[in-house]
Design a protein around this motif. Structure first.
Motif, PDB file in Angstrom:
ATOM      1  N   LEU A 103      32.076 -27.424  36.151  1.00 29.50           N
ATOM      2  CA  LEU A 103      33.127 -28.430  35.966  1.00 29.50           C
ATOM      3  C   LEU A 103      33.575 -29.035  37.302  1.00 29.50           C
ATOM      4  O   LEU A 103      33.798 -30.246  37.398  1.00 29.50           O
ATOM      5  CB  LEU A 103      34.330 -27.821  35.228  1.00 29.50           C
ATOM      6  N   ILE A 104      33.693 -28.196  38.314  1.00 26.82           N
ATOM      7  CA  ILE A 104      34.071 -28.701  39.643  1.00 26.82           C
ATOM      8  C   ILE A 104      33.013 -29.668  40.158  1.00 26.82           C
ATOM      9  O   ILE A 104      33.323 -30.772  40.618  1.00 26.82           O
ATOM     10  CB  ILE A 104      34.273 -27.532  40.635  1.00 26.82           C
ATOM     11  N   SER A 105      31.765 -29.266  40.063  1.00 27.67           N
ATOM     12  CA  SER A 105      30.675 -30.125  40.546  1.00 27.67           C
ATOM     13  C   SER A 105      30.595 -31.417  39.736  1.00 27.67           C
ATOM     14  O   SER A 105      30.402 -32.497  40.296  1.00 27.67           O
ATOM     15  CB  SER A 105      29.346 -29.385  40.482  1.00 27.67           C
ATOM     16  N   ALA A 106      30.751 -31.320  38.431  1.00 22.47           N
ATOM     17  CA  ALA A 106      30.722 -32.518  37.593  1.00 22.47           C
ATOM     18  C   ALA A 106      31.887 -33.437  37.939  1.00 22.47           C
ATOM     19  O   ALA A 106      31.723 -34.670  38.000  1.00 22.47           O
ATOM     20  CB  ALA A 106      30.764 -32.133  36.119  1.00 22.47           C
ATOM     21  N   GLY A 107      33.047 -32.876  38.179  1.00 23.33           N
ATOM     22  CA  GLY A 107      34.210 -33.683  38.557  1.00 23.33           C
ATOM     23  C   GLY A 107      33.985 -34.438  39.856  1.00 23.33           C
ATOM     24  O   GLY A 107      34.327 -35.624  39.965  1.00 23.33           O
ATOM     25  N   ILE A 108      33.398 -33.766  40.836  1.00 29.94           N
ATOM     26  CA  ILE A 108      33.107 -34.427  42.112  1.00 29.94           C
ATOM     27  C   ILE A 108      32.101 -35.555  41.905  1.00 29.94           C
ATOM     28  O   ILE A 108      32.245 -36.642  42.462  1.00 29.94           O
ATOM     29  CB  ILE A 108      32.595 -33.405  43.145  1.00 29.94           C
ATOM     30  N   GLU A 109      31.104 -35.309  41.060  1.00 30.44           N
ATOM     31  CA  GLU A 109      30.097 -36.348  40.796  1.00 30.44           C
ATOM     32  C   GLU A 109      30.743 -37.549  40.080  1.00 30.44           C
ATOM     33  O   GLU A 109      30.456 -38.698  40.424  1.00 30.44           O
ATOM     34  CB  GLU A 109      28.953 -35.785  39.934  1.00 30.44           C
TER      35      GLU A 109
END
Length: 114
Positions: A103-109
């Motif tokens: 979720l963190i990585s997807a949010g940054i993307e």
């Protein structure tokens, strides 16, 4: 983006992940043997060197690329560090941690796309 920029982004990412792993290993070892132990100093030095490489490569990238382009690759470090910690440091990789990292990585993307 050129191939050189892509390779430098990967170098920065690998250096960051390696630095985190070296420093974590050093700190875990220091609780048993103290900070003056040769093994702890060895891992601390490699951790600092790796993080220094990451710092200067990232500075060079930011001089030539937009932050909105470089930063999303840094977001991948959350996933890579979680996986590497599970493999190298034998840390427990739970479902909750995995979902959180994704979720963190997807949010940054998603933020970088705007």
């Amino acid at each position: 983006m050129t191939w050189l920029a892509f390779i430098l982004i990967l170098v920065a990412l690998v250096a960051f992940v390696a630095g985190q792993l070296f420093l974590k290993h050093a700190m875990e070892s220091s609780t048993a043997t103290g900070l003056r132990d040769r093994k702890v100093i060895f891992f601390l030095c490699w951790g600092v060197l790796s993080m220094t490489i990451h710092f200067f490569v990232t500075l060079g990238l930011l001089a030539h690329l937009d932050l909105s382009y470089v930063y999303p690759f840094q977001g991948l470090s959350v996933i890579i560090i979680s996986l590497a910690a599970a493999i190298v440091l034998r840390e427990k990789l739970t479902v909750q941690l995995t979902i959180g990292a994704l979720l963190i990585s997807a949010g940054i993307e998603f933020v970088s796309l705007s």
